[in-house]
Write a protein that holds these residues in place. Structure first.
Motif, mmCIF file in Angstrom:
data_model
loop_
_atom_site.group_PDB
_atom_site.id
_atom_site.type_symbol
_atom_site.label_atom_id
_atom_site.label_comp_id
_atom_site.label_asym_id
_atom_site.label_seq_id
_atom_site.Cartn_x
_atom_site.Cartn_y
_atom_site.Cartn_z
ATOM 1 N N ALA A 170 0.843 -1.241 -0.100
ATOM 2 C CA ALA A 170 -0.039 -0.173 0.073
ATOM 3 C C ALA A 170 0.974 1.283 0.018
ATOM 4 C CB ALA A 170 -0.946 0.044 1.249
ATOM 5 N N LYS A 171 1.960 1.219 0.869
ATOM 6 C CA LYS A 171 2.826 2.363 0.665
ATOM 7 C C LYS A 171 3.424 2.579 -0.566
ATOM 8 C CE LYS A 171 4.121 2.329 5.755
ATOM 9 N NZ LYS A 171 5.156 2.076 6.546
ATOM 10 N N HIS A 172 4.003 1.437 -1.312
ATOM 11 C CA HIS A 172 4.532 1.450 -2.437
ATOM 12 C C HIS A 172 3.466 2.232 -3.575
ATOM 13 C CE1 HIS A 172 7.829 -1.492 -1.682
ATOM 14 N NE2 HIS A 172 7.928 -0.465 -1.017
ATOM 15 N N SER A 173 2.249 1.464 -3.322
ATOM 16 C CA SER A 173 0.972 2.307 -4.301
ATOM 17 C C SER A 173 0.942 3.543 -4.180
ATOM 18 C CB SER A 173 -0.277 1.280 -3.867
ATOM 19 O OG SER A 173 -1.112 1.936 -4.744
ATOM 20 N N THR A 174 0.831 4.150 -2.821
ATOM 21 C CA THR A 174 0.933 5.464 -2.612
ATOM 22 C C THR A 174 2.025 6.630 -3.248
ATOM 23 O OG1 THR A 174 -0.440 5.055 -0.592
ATOM 24 C CG2 THR A 174 0.364 7.319 -0.899
ATOM 25 N N LEU A 175 3.285 5.867 -3.117
ATOM 26 C CA LEU A 175 4.376 6.658 -3.615
ATOM 27 C C LEU A 175 4.332 6.722 -5.255
ATOM 28 C CD1 LEU A 175 7.115 5.238 -1.466
ATOM 29 C CD2 LEU A 175 6.288 7.550 -1.417
ATOM 30 N N PHE A 176 3.872 5.564 -5.857
ATOM 31 C CA PHE A 176 3.873 5.526 -7.359
ATOM 32 C C PHE A 176 2.708 6.214 -7.641
ATOM 33 C CE2 PHE A 176 6.142 1.030 -7.070
ATOM 34 C CZ PHE A 176 7.214 1.542 -7.556
ATOM 35 N N GLY A 177 1.520 6.317 -7.020
ATOM 36 C CA GLY A 177 0.529 7.172 -7.465
ATOM 37 C C GLY A 177 0.880 8.617 -7.598
ATOM 38 N N ILE A 178 1.566 9.082 -6.285
ATOM 39 C CA ILE A 178 1.970 10.613 -6.295
ATOM 40 C C ILE A 178 2.997 10.826 -7.410
ATOM 41 C CG2 ILE A 178 3.277 12.137 -4.863
ATOM 42 C CD1 ILE A 178 2.024 10.935 -2.467
ATOM 43 N N GLY A 179 4.046 9.733 -7.657
ATOM 44 C CA GLY A 179 4.720 10.043 -8.828
ATOM 45 C C GLY A 179 4.361 10.061 -10.186
ATOM 46 N N SER A 180 3.296 9.261 -10.466
ATOM 47 C CA SER A 180 2.412 9.336 -11.622
ATOM 48 C C SER A 180 1.799 10.429 -11.790
ATOM 49 C CB SER A 180 1.389 8.109 -11.691
ATOM 50 O OG SER A 180 2.298 6.838 -11.684
ATOM 51 N N VAL A 181 1.242 11.051 -10.825
ATOM 52 C CA VAL A 181 0.258 12.332 -11.020
ATOM 53 C C VAL A 181 1.285 13.380 -11.254
ATOM 54 C CG1 VAL A 181 -1.097 14.113 -9.607
ATOM 55 C CG2 VAL A 181 -1.397 11.583 -9.285
ATOM 56 N N VAL A 182 2.311 13.326 -10.702
ATOM 57 C CA VAL A 182 3.495 14.666 -10.694
ATOM 58 C C VAL A 182 3.910 14.376 -12.284
ATOM 59 C CG1 VAL A 182 5.858 15.591 -10.439
ATOM 60 C CG2 VAL A 182 4.179 14.854 -8.443
ATOM 61 N N ALA A 183 4.213 13.003 -12.744
ATOM 62 C CA ALA A 183 4.794 12.915 -14.097
ATOM 63 C C ALA A 183 3.842 13.223 -15.146
ATOM 64 C CB ALA A 183 5.215 11.454 -14.338
#
Length: 298
Positions: A170-183
């Motif tokens: 779940a933590k990895h999912s949150t980090l990847f989600g934030i990174g995806s939104v920024v990208a």
């Protein structure tokens, strides 16, 4: 010492335990063949099943039945298994595999014996509905303090246990989600600036095309299509890397879904829609502009 099928030489290392009458209903176990342990049958429950003599009932998990050499759950019903070369137990039922360890570990082969006496180590399972987990845990803690005030209460809800299992993911999912939104935000800004530059540079070309008979939808298709091609190409190049990373992550789970092309197609379609929406406003304005106005601009 392990369990073995009667008449079969190799012993199988399986995990076994004593359970009460409400154990399987509380867990929501699924019966594959045979019947459940039932207090109405004299062979099902004993104070100490291991020393109760031959013919005591036992239930197997699917994995245990397979490792003991039975071709199917139904084939195990009525058969005899022995423990440590001594007592003989009759199989009365086979249940679907149940997972008690980490979700990445394989399902263990399990045997279940019905017990009525006390156990040296055990756990109580309570199934409830209509109230929140916090309220039910508070009620159980109050009851526990009355029954065993000197023993710490260590109750947990199944939701908390499952959440802990997936907490890292779940933590990895949150980090990847934030990174995806920024990208995606950065990519949209780049597309917007590039489309503005491209439209300004090609105003004369757009005007000439309209003079020669091109319609607004033709100009829109031309400009948006030129931006969608590199977006789709980038998605195609990213597919192999994403596939390998996702397959490697899924391989860590004992039970996992099949990774098909559906998610990748959906992502590509979404990227194309976002890119098209970003450049649509500017291209529409340029496509609707009168040819004379476009040709007069320097």
């Amino acid at each position: 010492m392990g369990w073995r099928r009667e008449g079969s030489a190799p012993e199988v290392d399986t995990f076994w335990g004593s359970v009460g009458a409400g154990y399987f209903p509380s867990l929501g176990a699924r019966l594959l063949a045979g019947r459940w342990l039932d207090e109405a049958h004299g062979t099902d429950f004993h104070a100490n099943p291991l020393t109760a003599g031959d013919g005591v009932s036992v239930m197997l998990s699917r994995q245990a039945a397979r490792q003991l050499g039975f071709s199917s759950p139904a084939a195990a019903i009525g058969q005899v298994v022995t423990y440590a070369g001594g007592s003989r137990f009759r199989v009365i039922g086979v249940v679907e595999d149940m997972r008690f360890g980490d979700n990445r570990d394989p399902a263990l082969p399990l045997l279940f014996l019905g017990a009525t006496g006390g156990v040296s180590e055990g756990a109580a399972l309570i199934r409830f509905s209509g109230v929140s987990n916090q309220k039910e845990l508070a009620r159980l803690q109050a009851a526990w303090r009355q029954l065993a005030p000197g023993v710490p209460f260590s109750g947990r809800s199944m939701a908390d246990i499952v959440a802990d299992e997936y907490r890292v993911d779940a933590k990895h999912s949150t980090l990847f989600g934030i990174g995806s939104v920024v990208a995606i935000g950065i990519a949209c800004l780049g597309l917007y600036g590039l489309s503005a530059f491209n439209v300004a540079r090609r105003r004369h070309e757009i005007g000439i095309r309209k003079v020669l008979g091109a319609r607004t939808r033709n100009v829109l298709g031309l400009l948006i299509g030129q931006f969608l091609r590199p977006v789709l190409l980038a998605n195609a190049l990213a597919w192999p890397t994403a596939f390998l990373l996702m397959r490697n992550w899924l391989a860590g789970f004992d039970q996992r879904i099949r990774l098909g092309v559906g998610p990748f197609v959906l992502v590509s379609v979404g990227a194309a829609l976002i890119a098209g929406a970003v450049v649509f406003a500017q291209t529409l304005h340029a496509a609707r502009q009168a040819p004379a106005a476009a040709l007069r601009q320097e």
